[in-house]
Design a protein around this motif. Structure first.
Motif, mmCIF file in Angstrom:
data_model
loop_
_atom_site.group_PDB
_atom_site.id
_atom_site.type_symbol
_atom_site.label_atom_id
_atom_site.label_comp_id
_atom_site.label_asym_id
_atom_site.label_seq_id
_atom_site.Cartn_x
_atom_site.Cartn_y
_atom_site.Cartn_z
ATOM 1 N N GLU A 1 -5.801 1.394 -6.504
ATOM 2 C CA GLU A 1 -7.166 0.976 -6.812
ATOM 3 C C GLU A 1 -7.801 0.374 -5.562
ATOM 4 N N ARG A 2 -9.032 0.763 -5.284
ATOM 5 C CA ARG A 2 -9.699 0.292 -4.074
ATOM 6 C C ARG A 2 -10.002 -1.188 -4.184
ATOM 7 N N ALA A 3 -9.742 -1.911 -3.085
ATOM 8 C CA ALA A 3 -9.964 -3.348 -3.054
ATOM 9 C C ALA A 3 -11.456 -3.654 -3.070
ATOM 10 N N ASN A 4 -11.793 -4.857 -3.548
ATOM 11 C CA ASN A 4 -13.172 -5.318 -3.547
ATOM 12 C C ASN A 4 -13.200 -6.801 -3.224
ATOM 13 N N PHE A 5 -14.323 -7.249 -2.654
ATOM 14 C CA PHE A 5 -14.512 -8.679 -2.494
ATOM 15 C C PHE A 5 -14.633 -9.293 -3.883
ATOM 16 N N THR B 1 -5.014 -12.486 13.721
ATOM 17 C CA THR B 1 -5.859 -11.495 13.051
ATOM 18 C C THR B 1 -5.026 -10.578 12.159
ATOM 19 N N HIS B 2 -3.891 -10.134 12.667
ATOM 20 C CA HIS B 2 -3.002 -9.255 11.899
ATOM 21 C C HIS B 2 -2.537 -9.944 10.618
ATOM 22 N N TRP B 3 -2.211 -11.215 10.715
ATOM 23 C CA TRP B 3 -1.745 -11.974 9.545
ATOM 24 C C TRP B 3 -2.806 -12.000 8.451
ATOM 25 N N VAL B 4 -4.063 -12.149 8.845
ATOM 26 C CA VAL B 4 -5.155 -12.159 7.871
ATOM 27 C C VAL B 4 -5.325 -10.777 7.243
ATOM 28 N N ILE B 5 -5.309 -9.744 8.062
ATOM 29 C CA ILE B 5 -5.593 -8.389 7.580
ATOM 30 C C ILE B 5 -4.535 -7.890 6.600
ATOM 31 N N VAL B 6 -3.261 -8.148 6.871
ATOM 32 C CA VAL B 6 -2.210 -7.629 5.993
ATOM 33 C C VAL B 6 -2.228 -8.292 4.619
ATOM 34 N N ARG B 7 -2.897 -9.409 4.500
ATOM 35 C CA ARG B 7 -2.998 -10.086 3.206
ATOM 36 C C ARG B 7 -4.047 -9.435 2.305
ATOM 37 N N GLY B 8 -4.814 -8.506 2.849
ATOM 38 C CA GLY B 8 -5.733 -7.754 2.020
ATOM 39 C C GLY B 8 -7.177 -8.220 2.124
ATOM 40 N N VAL B 9 -8.042 -7.572 1.348
ATOM 41 C CA VAL B 9 -9.475 -7.853 1.413
ATOM 42 C C VAL B 9 -9.811 -9.193 0.779
ATOM 43 N N GLU B 10 -9.414 -9.377 -0.469
ATOM 44 C CA GLU B 10 -9.786 -10.609 -1.176
ATOM 45 C C GLU B 10 -8.933 -11.798 -0.753
ATOM 46 N N LYS B 11 -7.606 -11.609 -0.684
ATOM 47 C CA LYS B 11 -6.714 -12.731 -0.352
ATOM 48 C C LYS B 11 -6.618 -12.993 1.146
ATOM 49 N N GLY B 12 -7.022 -12.028 1.946
ATOM 50 C CA GLY B 12 -6.966 -12.202 3.384
ATOM 51 C C GLY B 12 -8.324 -12.437 4.001
ATOM 52 N N ILE B 13 -9.138 -11.376 4.097
ATOM 53 C CA ILE B 13 -10.432 -11.456 4.773
ATOM 54 C C ILE B 13 -11.376 -12.421 4.075
ATOM 55 N N GLU B 14 -11.545 -12.248 2.753
ATOM 56 C CA GLU B 14 -12.505 -13.096 2.031
ATOM 57 C C GLU B 14 -12.076 -14.557 2.039
ATOM 58 N N LYS B 15 -10.809 -14.805 1.798
ATOM 59 C CA LYS B 15 -10.314 -16.181 1.776
ATOM 60 C C LYS B 15 -10.457 -16.843 3.140
ATOM 61 N N ALA B 16 -10.146 -16.097 4.203
ATOM 62 C CA ALA B 16 -10.290 -16.628 5.556
ATOM 63 C C ALA B 16 -11.751 -16.913 5.874
ATOM 64 N N SER C 1 -10.486 -0.230 11.433
ATOM 65 C CA SER C 1 -9.455 0.714 11.876
ATOM 66 C C SER C 1 -8.290 0.776 10.899
ATOM 67 N N THR C 2 -7.930 -0.374 10.328
ATOM 68 C CA THR C 2 -6.825 -0.404 9.362
ATOM 69 C C THR C 2 -7.159 0.421 8.124
ATOM 70 N N ALA C 3 -8.378 0.264 7.609
ATOM 71 C CA ALA C 3 -8.794 1.038 6.438
ATOM 72 C C ALA C 3 -8.770 2.528 6.738
ATOM 73 N N PHE C 4 -9.154 2.891 7.958
ATOM 74 C CA PHE C 4 -9.131 4.304 8.363
ATOM 75 C C PHE C 4 -7.712 4.863 8.307
ATOM 76 N N LEU C 5 -6.763 4.171 8.922
ATOM 77 C CA LEU C 5 -5.379 4.658 8.926
ATOM 78 C C LEU C 5 -4.790 4.659 7.519
ATOM 79 N N HIS C 6 -5.075 3.613 6.768
ATOM 80 C CA HIS C 6 -4.543 3.481 5.417
ATOM 81 C C HIS C 6 -4.999 4.642 4.524
ATOM 82 N N GLU C 7 -6.265 5.028 4.643
ATOM 83 C CA GLU C 7 -6.815 6.038 3.751
ATOM 84 C C GLU C 7 -6.678 7.461 4.283
ATOM 85 N N GLU C 8 -6.782 7.625 5.597
ATOM 86 C CA GLU C 8 -6.756 8.979 6.154
ATOM 87 C C GLU C 8 -5.341 9.451 6.476
ATOM 88 N N MET C 9 -4.505 8.526 6.930
ATOM 89 C CA MET C 9 -3.144 8.898 7.303
ATOM 90 C C MET C 9 -2.142 8.652 6.177
#
Length: 453
Positions: free
Chosen positions: A5-9, A156-171, A332-340
């Motif tokens: 399921e696609r992540a959302n804020f 930055t990597h630590w934040v990104i691997v935690r995901g959209v809501e728990k990582g980016i949004e929370k940070a 870039s992470t979303a690109f690799l995650h979805e395309e590769m």
């Protein structure tokens, strides 16, 4: 297994703060003050705000429409909405641009960490020549900048691997309020200095005799770059927006935050600079060479206060850099995650690793190594020139053409009105702006940077 399921804020506040964090970066706290200093202060700010309304908001809304409509990373978004036609390359250009910027942007971000350490240890106390020599020795050192850059990538990597809501949004919910608090503390300290009123007056009282073509083009370019347009970040973040998000209101709120941070940065730097007779328009050297001298002189009567203000300032710079680097990394992470078809953790690891390599090469190129020079120019400056003066304007230009001339009007109207649930008085002005005004403005920026006009 990761959820398909696609992540959302998770909240409207998270959307605004995370996306504003993408826009608010070193460009606001570093580039904006010296640009204003070189171009008439208050009059530059007024033109800048006008350019944000004229160019920035329509371009931002355009990327929001593309990202949310496609519900995909930037590359797939253009491909999906164009049915795989040549327009897909606009998306790939955005991913490539953001990826390269991320690499050398992390180098400058690492410099901010070094200056946090240096300010605490008292390494920045000395005369003008000493501070300038300190920066030159540090930035050309073969390993110190690399260490700080890698540390910044690690955070930055630590934040990104935690995901959209728990990582980016929370940070973002933590970092953006902290950034504002630090800004306000330094603004109060700077404005309390003797003679600071001259700096405030220069910043807030426009002198329209200073208006020239160069001032206008400078403000136009700053409004374009300051909002992270055509880097793939806004489009990617918009793919995490919910169906009820008001795209126009969100863009206006983000632009307001962006302008507010830029003006507060001016109120932080101009009063302190004027209080000691230093030119705030001293160019890119302002942050790492000029300002340490300003802090040393302005707070010479209370040295510990100067140390504290310097520490807070470089902490502020680091936070601004981190929020922007997060968005570049996520694109870039979303690109690799979805395309590769790799896991998010593995995609983030690949992005961090390759980004770090670009960062190392960029940093070492400043040390004068011939093998890392291209036409007698460091790779750091080459990357900056290619992305900033070629890729970004081209990407922004074709984004406007794609949305304004290729996408059906029904799609644009549906996204602006959330399928008829919002009123849309701005639909026709927006479409006119994206079709005609924005491409023309971006073309002017492009030609001006190349020295053609």
């Amino acid at each position: 297994m990761e959820s398909t399921e696609r992540a959302n804020f998770g909240s409207r506040l998270g959307i605004v703060l995370a996306t504003a964090g993408s826009a608010v970066g070193l460009g606001n706290v570093w580039r904006f003050p010296y640009m204003a200093g070189q171009n008439g202060g208050a009059v530059f700010i007024l033109i800048y705000v006008g350019c944000v309304l004229l160019l920035g908001i329509p371009c931002m809304v355009s990327e929001f429409i593309i990202g949310r409509r496609a519900q995909a990373n930037t590359a797939r978004a253009y491909s999906k909405l164009s049915n795989g036609t040549a327009w897909k390359w606009v998306g790939y250009l955005g991913i490539l641009t953001g990826f390269i910027i991320m690499g050398y942007y992390a180098v400058v971000s690492g410099w901010c960490l070094e200056y946090i350490y240096a300010s605490l240890m008292g390494h920045l106390q000395g005369d003008t020549d000493y501070v300038q020599d300190y920066f030159v020795r540090f930035s050309t050192n073969p390993w110190k900048p690399v260490v700080w850059m890698l540390l910044f990538f690690g955070i930055t990597h630590w934040v990104i691997v935690r995901g959209v809501e728990k990582g980016i949004e929370k940070a973002a919910k933590l970092l953006m309020p902290t950034l504002f608090i630090l800004l306000l503390i330094i603004v109060v300290a700077a404005c309390s200095l003797p003679g600071a009123d001259k700096g405030v007056k220069y910043l807030l009282h426009p002198d329209f005799s200073k208006v020239t073509r160069d001032v206008f083009l400078g403000a136009l370019g700053q409004s374009f770059y300051s909002l992270s347009i055509a880097m793939g970040c806004l489009c990617t973040y918009a793919s995490y927006f919910g169906p009820k998000t008001d795209l126009t209101r969100c863009a206006m709120q983000i632009s307001l935050i962006d302008c507010l941070v830029a003006i507060l940065a001016g109120l932080m730097i101009f009063p302190a600079a004027f209080s000691v007779g230093v030119n705030p328009g001293s160019g890119p050297s302002l942050v790492f060479i000029t300002l340490p001298n300003v802090f040393n002189q302005a707070f010479s009567a209370v040295p510990w206060l100067g140390t504290l203000i310097a520490f807070l300032f470089y902490a502020l710079l680091s936070l601004a850099a981190l929020t922007s680097l997060m968005s570049l990394h996520e694109s870039s992470t979303a690109f690799l995650h979805e395309e590769m078809k790799v896991t998010r953790h593995r995609g983030a690891a690949v992005v961090s690793a390759i980004g770090a390599v670009i960062g190392v090469v960029s940093s070492l190129s400043l040390g004068g190594y011939d093998v890392l020079q291209l036409f007698d120019t460091s790779l750091f400056d080459v990357f900056d020139f290619v992305t900033g003066q070629i890729f970004l304007p081209i990407g922004g230009f074709f984004t406007c053409l794609f949305l304004g001339w290729y996408l059906p009007k029904s799609i644009i109207r549906d996204e602006l009105t959330n399928y008829g649930t919002l009123r849309s008085r701005l639909f026709h002005p927006f479409l006119f702006s994206v079709r005609f005004i924005c491409p023309l403005c971006i073309l002017l920026i492009f030609l001006n940077q190349l020295g053609i006009i």
